[in-house]
Design a protein around this motif. Structure first.
Motif, PDB file in Angstrom:
ATOM      1  N   TYR A  29      21.348  45.567  60.866  1.00  0.00           N
ATOM      2  CA  TYR A  29      22.208  46.560  61.513  1.00  0.00           C
ATOM      3  C   TYR A  29      22.169  47.900  60.784  1.00  0.00           C
ATOM      4  O   TYR A  29      21.966  48.955  61.404  1.00  0.00           O
ATOM      5  CB  TYR A  29      23.656  46.056  61.575  1.00  0.00           C
ATOM      6  CG  TYR A  29      24.657  47.176  61.753  1.00  0.00           C
ATOM      7  CD1 TYR A  29      24.766  47.842  62.969  1.00  0.00           C
ATOM      8  CD2 TYR A  29      25.464  47.591  60.692  1.00  0.00           C
ATOM      9  CE1 TYR A  29      25.655  48.892  63.124  1.00  0.00           C
ATOM     10  CE2 TYR A  29      26.354  48.637  60.843  1.00  0.00           C
ATOM     11  CZ  TYR A  29      26.440  49.288  62.068  1.00  0.00           C
ATOM     12  OH  TYR A  29      27.313  50.336  62.215  1.00  0.00           O
ATOM     13  N   TRP A  31      19.974  49.084  58.608  1.00  0.00           N
ATOM     14  CA  TRP A  31      18.635  49.681  58.635  1.00  0.00           C
ATOM     15  C   TRP A  31      18.380  50.355  59.988  1.00  0.00           C
ATOM     16  O   TRP A  31      17.908  51.499  60.053  1.00  0.00           O
ATOM     17  CB  TRP A  31      17.592  48.612  58.353  1.00  0.00           C
ATOM     18  CG  TRP A  31      16.174  49.095  58.527  1.00  0.00           C
ATOM     19  CD1 TRP A  31      15.318  48.813  59.550  1.00  0.00           C
ATOM     20  CD2 TRP A  31      15.454  49.963  57.639  1.00  0.00           C
ATOM     21  NE1 TRP A  31      14.122  49.443  59.365  1.00  0.00           N
ATOM     22  CE2 TRP A  31      14.170  50.154  58.199  1.00  0.00           C
ATOM     23  CE3 TRP A  31      15.775  50.586  56.434  1.00  0.00           C
ATOM     24  CZ2 TRP A  31      13.199  50.948  57.597  1.00  0.00           C
ATOM     25  CZ3 TRP A  31      14.808  51.382  55.828  1.00  0.00           C
ATOM     26  CH2 TRP A  31      13.547  51.558  56.396  1.00  0.00           C
ATOM     27  N   LEU A  32      18.707  49.655  61.062  1.00  0.00           N
ATOM     28  CA  LEU A  32      18.474  50.206  62.399  1.00  0.00           C
ATOM     29  C   LEU A  32      19.415  51.372  62.694  1.00  0.00           C
ATOM     30  O   LEU A  32      19.029  52.347  63.353  1.00  0.00           O
ATOM     31  CB  LEU A  32      18.642  49.107  63.453  1.00  0.00           C
ATOM     32  CG  LEU A  32      17.567  48.012  63.446  1.00  0.00           C
ATOM     33  CD1 LEU A  32      17.967  46.871  64.377  1.00  0.00           C
ATOM     34  CD2 LEU A  32      16.210  48.571  63.843  1.00  0.00           C
ATOM     35  N   ALA A  33      20.659  51.299  62.207  1.00  0.00           N
ATOM     36  CA  ALA A  33      21.606  52.398  62.424  1.00  0.00           C
ATOM     37  C   ALA A  33      21.142  53.667  61.724  1.00  0.00           C
ATOM     38  O   ALA A  33      21.245  54.768  62.266  1.00  0.00           O
ATOM     39  CB  ALA A  33      22.997  52.003  61.922  1.00  0.00           C
ATOM     40  N   CYS A  40      20.739  48.215  66.791  1.00  0.00           N
ATOM     41  CA  CYS A  40      21.571  47.876  65.629  1.00  0.00           C
ATOM     42  C   CYS A  40      22.878  47.224  66.070  1.00  0.00           C
ATOM     43  O   CYS A  40      23.429  46.368  65.358  1.00  0.00           O
ATOM     44  CB  CYS A  40      21.852  49.125  64.795  1.00  0.00           C
ATOM     45  SG  CYS A  40      22.923  50.366  65.585  1.00  0.00           S
ATOM     46  N   TRP A  41      23.364  47.612  67.244  1.00  0.00           N
ATOM     47  CA  TRP A  41      24.664  47.123  67.694  1.00  0.00           C
ATOM     48  C   TRP A  41      24.632  45.640  68.062  1.00  0.00           C
ATOM     49  O   TRP A  41      25.633  44.930  67.925  1.00  0.00           O
ATOM     50  CB  TRP A  41      25.167  47.961  68.860  1.00  0.00           C
ATOM     51  CG  TRP A  41      25.384  49.389  68.468  1.00  0.00           C
ATOM     52  CD1 TRP A  41      24.632  50.479  68.810  1.00  0.00           C
ATOM     53  CD2 TRP A  41      26.420  49.892  67.608  1.00  0.00           C
ATOM     54  NE1 TRP A  41      25.136  51.617  68.229  1.00  0.00           N
ATOM     55  CE2 TRP A  41      26.226  51.293  67.495  1.00  0.00           C
ATOM     56  CE3 TRP A  41      27.482  49.307  66.936  1.00  0.00           C
ATOM     57  CZ2 TRP A  41      27.081  52.096  66.732  1.00  0.00           C
ATOM     58  CZ3 TRP A  41      28.327  50.091  66.175  1.00  0.00           C
ATOM     59  CH2 TRP A  41      28.115  51.477  66.084  1.00  0.00           C
ATOM     60  N   CYS A  43      22.716  43.379  66.492  1.00  0.00           N
ATOM     61  CA  CYS A  43      22.787  42.728  65.180  1.00  0.00           C
ATOM     62  C   CYS A  43      24.215  42.747  64.655  1.00  0.00           C
ATOM     63  O   CYS A  43      24.693  41.756  64.078  1.00  0.00           O
ATOM     64  CB  CYS A  43      21.855  43.438  64.201  1.00  0.00           C
ATOM     65  SG  CYS A  43      20.105  43.305  64.608  1.00  0.00           S
TER      66      CYS A  43
END
Length: 206
Positions: A29, A31-33, A40-41, A43
């Motif tokens: 989350y 890392w993707l955010a 990310c949301w 996760c």
């Protein structure tokens, strides 16, 4: 110190599968955010669902409620970022005086919640638990609306959370939140770079 290292590895070895899954998804989350990837949301939703149950088991009621809130915000954040992808996806910055008023107000609310909870729960960390919860609620809204300073809030929140979880026997999660500090620094650098580019482009069009 000699007792700490064996105890630390014993706690890591005793970590449940559920906590491992929550930790891996939580890392994904952040890392993707930081890369502004809306997945990310998803996760975040799964990870916080697991943590809601875990925190209730170790008598951290505010953390359990906070993660229940995170589940709702994961849906809102996904909706918000999808909408921004079709229009305004800029990073925003709040002025310093907004934070100067916001932080004391949030801590005052946390203090009141901890006083109320003393008669409901038997925990010596209620004030810290409540403070993390209250500040995290607002910071998550800041993430959903791409407010630059959210990462600075997360640095402090993650350090406080690492201490709280270590004291509660969730050593793997404590390590996770220490790692989050580095991710928060990375996220702030990424978003700050985009914000500066936006400001440069805005001045060029004036």
């Amino acid at each position: 110190m000699t007792d700490f290292i064996p105890h630390f590895f014993e706690q890591i070895a005793a970590t449940s599968l559920a906590e491992w899954v929550a930790v891996v998804l939580a890392l994904a989350y952040v890392w993707l955010a930081a890369r502004q990837n809306r997945w990310c949301w998803l996760c975040a939703f799964i990870s916080t669902a697991i943590y809601t149950w875990l925190f209730w088991q170790v008598t951290l009621p505010f953390q359990a409620i906070l993660n229940l809130y995170y589940m709702v915000m994961a849906g809102y954040g996904y909706y918000q970022w999808n909408r921004q992808a079709a229009g305004d996806d800029r990073v925003h910055s709040w002025p310093w005086y907004t934070h100067a008023m916001l932080v004391p107000g949030l801590l005052l609310i946390a203090w009141g919640l901890s006083l109320w909870a003393q008669g409901q729960f038997n925990s010596e960390h209620l004030l810290l638990d409540a403070s993390i919860q209250v500040v995290s609620v607002v910071t998550t809204v800041m993430v959903a609306h791409k407010v630059l300073q959210n990462w600075l809030y997360w640095i402090v929140i993650n350090l406080a959370s690492a201490y709280l979880y270590a004291q509660s026997g969730l050593m793997l999660s404590a390590c996770l939140f220490l790692g989050y500090v580095g991710f928060a620094v990375f996220g702030y650098a990424q978003w700050l770079k985009q914000w500066k580019m936006q400001e440069h482009d805005a001045r060029a069009y004036r």
